[in-house]
Write a protein that holds these residues in place. Structure first.
Motif, PDB file in Angstrom:
ATOM      1  N   UNK A  65       0.828  -1.218   0.000  1.00  0.00           N
ATOM      2  CA  UNK A  65       0.000   0.000   0.000  1.00  0.00           C
ATOM      3  C   UNK A  65       0.860   1.264   0.000  1.00  0.00           C
ATOM      4  N   UNK A  66       1.929   1.220  -0.793  1.00  0.00           N
ATOM      5  CA  UNK A  66       2.800   2.385  -0.954  1.00  0.00           C
ATOM      6  C   UNK A  66       2.529   2.982  -2.334  1.00  0.00           C
ATOM      7  N   UNK A  67       1.971   4.197  -2.399  1.00  0.00           N
ATOM      8  CA  UNK A  67       1.655   4.807  -3.699  1.00  0.00           C
ATOM      9  C   UNK A  67       2.927   5.067  -4.502  1.00  0.00           C
ATOM     10  N   UNK A  68       2.826   4.900  -5.816  1.00  0.00           N
ATOM     11  CA  UNK A  68       3.991   5.120  -6.664  1.00  0.00           C
ATOM     12  C   UNK A  68       3.547   5.694  -8.006  1.00  0.00           C
ATOM     13  N   UNK A  69       4.528   6.195  -8.762  1.00  0.00           N
ATOM     14  CA  UNK A  69       4.264   6.712 -10.111  1.00  0.00           C
ATOM     15  C   UNK A  69       5.487   6.447 -10.969  1.00  0.00           C
ATOM     16  N   UNK A  70       5.241   6.041 -12.206  1.00  0.00           N
ATOM     17  CA  UNK A  70       6.314   5.979 -13.183  1.00  0.00           C
ATOM     18  C   UNK A  70       5.735   6.334 -14.541  1.00  0.00           C
ATOM     19  N   UNK A  71       6.601   6.711 -15.475  1.00  0.00           N
ATOM     20  CA  UNK A  71       6.111   7.275 -16.721  1.00  0.00           C
ATOM     21  C   UNK A  71       5.488   6.232 -17.644  1.00  0.00           C
ATOM     22  N   UNK A  72       5.681   4.943 -17.370  1.00  0.00           N
ATOM     23  CA  UNK A  72       5.062   3.904 -18.198  1.00  0.00           C
ATOM     24  C   UNK A  72       3.650   3.573 -17.751  1.00  0.00           C
ATOM     25  N   UNK A  73       3.440   3.470 -16.433  1.00  0.00           N
ATOM     26  CA  UNK A  73       2.157   3.027 -15.899  1.00  0.00           C
ATOM     27  C   UNK A  73       1.345   4.157 -15.255  1.00  0.00           C
ATOM     28  N   UNK A  74       2.000   5.257 -14.871  1.00  0.00           N
ATOM     29  CA  UNK A  74       1.302   6.323 -14.173  1.00  0.00           C
ATOM     30  C   UNK A  74       0.458   7.181 -15.100  1.00  0.00           C
ATOM     31  N   UNK A  75      -0.442   7.976 -14.505  1.00  0.00           N
ATOM     32  CA  UNK A  75      -1.236   8.905 -15.291  1.00  0.00           C
ATOM     33  C   UNK A  75      -0.310   9.943 -15.910  1.00  0.00           C
ATOM     34  N   UNK A  76      -0.602  10.317 -17.149  1.00  0.00           N
ATOM     35  CA  UNK A  76       0.301  11.195 -17.895  1.00  0.00           C
ATOM     36  C   UNK A  76      -0.395  12.477 -18.318  1.00  0.00           C
ATOM     37  N   UNK A  77       0.377  13.522 -18.498  1.00  0.00           N
ATOM     38  CA  UNK A  77      -0.098  14.775 -19.070  1.00  0.00           C
ATOM     39  C   UNK A  77       0.633  14.966 -20.387  1.00  0.00           C
ATOM     40  N   UNK A  78      -0.015  14.550 -21.474  1.00  0.00           N
ATOM     41  CA  UNK A  78       0.657  14.557 -22.770  1.00  0.00           C
ATOM     42  C   UNK A  78       0.707  15.949 -23.403  1.00  0.00           C
ATOM     43  N   UNK A  79       0.177  16.958 -22.710  1.00  0.00           N
ATOM     44  CA  UNK A  79       0.275  18.329 -23.207  1.00  0.00           C
ATOM     45  C   UNK A  79       1.596  18.973 -22.794  1.00  0.00           C
ATOM     46  N   UNK A  80       2.332  18.324 -21.889  1.00  0.00           N
ATOM     47  CA  UNK A  80       3.607  18.863 -21.421  1.00  0.00           C
ATOM     48  C   UNK A  80       4.771  18.142 -22.091  1.00  0.00           C
ATOM     49  N   UNK A  81       5.877  18.826 -22.288  1.00  0.00           N
ATOM     50  CA  UNK A  81       7.092  18.115 -22.712  1.00  0.00           C
ATOM     51  C   UNK A  81       7.468  17.076 -21.649  1.00  0.00           C
ATOM     52  N   UNK A  82       7.990  15.944 -22.099  1.00  0.00           N
ATOM     53  CA  UNK A  82       8.298  14.856 -21.169  1.00  0.00           C
ATOM     54  C   UNK A  82       9.237  15.315 -20.050  1.00  0.00           C
ATOM     55  N   UNK A  83      10.245  16.099 -20.382  1.00  0.00           N
ATOM     56  CA  UNK A  83      11.206  16.535 -19.360  1.00  0.00           C
ATOM     57  C   UNK A  83      10.514  17.343 -18.275  1.00  0.00           C
ATOM     58  N   UNK A  84       9.574  18.226 -18.660  1.00  0.00           N
ATOM     59  CA  UNK A  84       8.848  19.022 -17.670  1.00  0.00           C
ATOM     60  C   UNK A  84       7.945  18.142 -16.817  1.00  0.00           C
ATOM     61  N   UNK A  85       7.334  17.164 -17.467  1.00  0.00           N
ATOM     62  CA  UNK A  85       6.441  16.265 -16.735  1.00  0.00           C
ATOM     63  C   UNK A  85       7.213  15.449 -15.706  1.00  0.00           C
ATOM     64  N   UNK A  86       8.361  14.918 -16.103  1.00  0.00           N
ATOM     65  CA  UNK A  86       9.187  14.122 -15.191  1.00  0.00           C
ATOM     66  C   UNK A  86       9.705  14.996 -14.053  1.00  0.00           C
ATOM     67  N   UNK A  87      10.136  16.208 -14.384  1.00  0.00           N
ATOM     68  CA  UNK A  87      10.649  17.118 -13.361  1.00  0.00           C
ATOM     69  C   UNK A  87       9.578  17.419 -12.315  1.00  0.00           C
ATOM     70  N   UNK A  88       8.356  17.678 -12.774  1.00  0.00           N
ATOM     71  CA  UNK A  88       7.267  17.966 -11.840  1.00  0.00           C
ATOM     72  C   UNK A  88       6.924  16.740 -11.004  1.00  0.00           C
ATOM     73  N   UNK A  89       6.941  15.567 -11.646  1.00  0.00           N
ATOM     74  CA  UNK A  89       6.615  14.331 -10.922  1.00  0.00           C
ATOM     75  C   UNK A  89       7.619  14.073  -9.804  1.00  0.00           C
ATOM     76  N   UNK A  90       8.897  14.322 -10.069  1.00  0.00           N
ATOM     77  CA  UNK A  90       9.918  14.140  -9.036  1.00  0.00           C
ATOM     78  C   UNK A  90       9.769  15.199  -7.945  1.00  0.00           C
ATOM     79  N   UNK A  91       9.560  16.450  -8.363  1.00  0.00           N
ATOM     80  CA  UNK A  91       9.485  17.559  -7.402  1.00  0.00           C
ATOM     81  C   UNK A  91       8.314  17.405  -6.447  1.00  0.00           C
ATOM     82  N   UNK A  92       7.221  16.806  -6.896  1.00  0.00           N
ATOM     83  CA  UNK A  92       6.028  16.656  -6.050  1.00  0.00           C
ATOM     84  C   UNK A  92       5.938  15.277  -5.398  1.00  0.00           C
ATOM     85  N   UNK A  93       6.955  14.449  -5.581  1.00  0.00           N
ATOM     86  CA  UNK A  93       6.927  13.094  -5.031  1.00  0.00           C
ATOM     87  C   UNK A  93       7.361  13.078  -3.573  1.00  0.00           C
ATOM     88  N   UNK A  94       7.061  11.976  -2.905  1.00  0.00           N
ATOM     89  CA  UNK A  94       7.544  11.778  -1.536  1.00  0.00           C
ATOM     90  C   UNK A  94       9.013  11.401  -1.539  1.00  0.00           C
TER      91      UNK A  94
END
Length: 232
Positions: free
Chosen positions: A131-160
């Motif tokens: 029961x540990x929440x996780x996200x990765x770019x293959x299985x996680x919800x994506x925002x395809x309107x953003x460049x991948x680098x920006x999306x990954x950067x935001x995902x890391x910055x807002x992660x635990x």
């Protein structure tokens, strides 16, 4: 890991088990260097006589004459030193939980090479069972309107925190290493999960890894314990 470094810095005394394997370990050498820099009293415990590698290490770090395991007064001498230092209970690499607390709903970012999909599948399933929440770019919800680098950067910055699936493919991927280094730069908790023996790399040469190579379930238990300490 950072927790081990914090434990060393806060220790009044560090007991060095000065065996040939210890003396030949880069990780152990770095821990000893940190202990000397932090001002902790370093006490060497060793078989007698010392081999050449251990003797050189003792000289390099100016360790006092090691207490031999064969010494009939071994236990008494150790107990006396600990008592004088006020260290009645000894913790071995079991530091206090970090001051940063996270919510149990915060997601961990999985940092991995696409070549390691089998390892990542195991990790995802194990995290779900725990029961540990996780996200990765293959299985996680994506925002395809953003460049991948920006999306990954935001995902890391807002992660635990960041869970790195460490393999030779991970080591050789410039993109994956940039993710890891970005997480370190913004001071995110990072966990290195060793899924296969890797060639030496400077980027993580001073880090402690959680070993998944010999026993994945045991490695997962250790990861779960460390994450649990972070959850408020």
């Amino acid at each position: 890991m950072r927790l081990v470094a914090d434990a060393i810095r806060s220790a009044a005394m560090v007991l060095i088990v000065l065996t040939p394997r210890y003396a030949g370990s880069i990780l152990c050498r770095n821990e000893l260097k940190l202990a000397r820099q932090s001002g902790a009293r370093c006490v060497a415990l060793a078989p007698s006589p010392l081999d050449d590698t251990a003797r050189q290490l003792a000289q390099e770090f100016e360790l006092s004459e090691p207490i031999a395991f064969e010494d009939p007064q071994f236990a008494t001498r150790i107990a006396t030193m600990l008592t004088r230092a006020g260290e009645i209970a000894v913790e071995v690499a079991a530091p206090k939980p970090p001051s940063q607390k996270i919510s149990s709903s915060d997601r961990f970012f999985i940092n991995f090479s696409s070549a390691d999909s089998a390892h990542v599948t195991f990790l995802r399933q194990a995290l779900e069972r725990s029961k540990i929440p996780m996200w990765d770019f293959l299985e996680g919800s994506r925002d395809f309107q953003k460049p991948l680098a920006h999306e990954i950067e935001q995902a890391i910055a807002t992660s635990a925190g960041v869970l790195s699936v460490v393999t030779n493919s991970w080591r050789d991927s410039q993109w994956v290493l940039r993710e890891y280094l970005f997480a370190r730069e913004i001071d995110k908790p990072t966990f290195l999960l060793l899924f296969e023996p890797i060639r030496p790399t400077l980027i993580i040469s001073e880090r402690t890894l959680i070993d998944f190579t010999a026993d994945r379930e045991k490695g997962m238990q250790q990861l779960t314990r460390e994450i649990a300490e972070m959850i408020a």
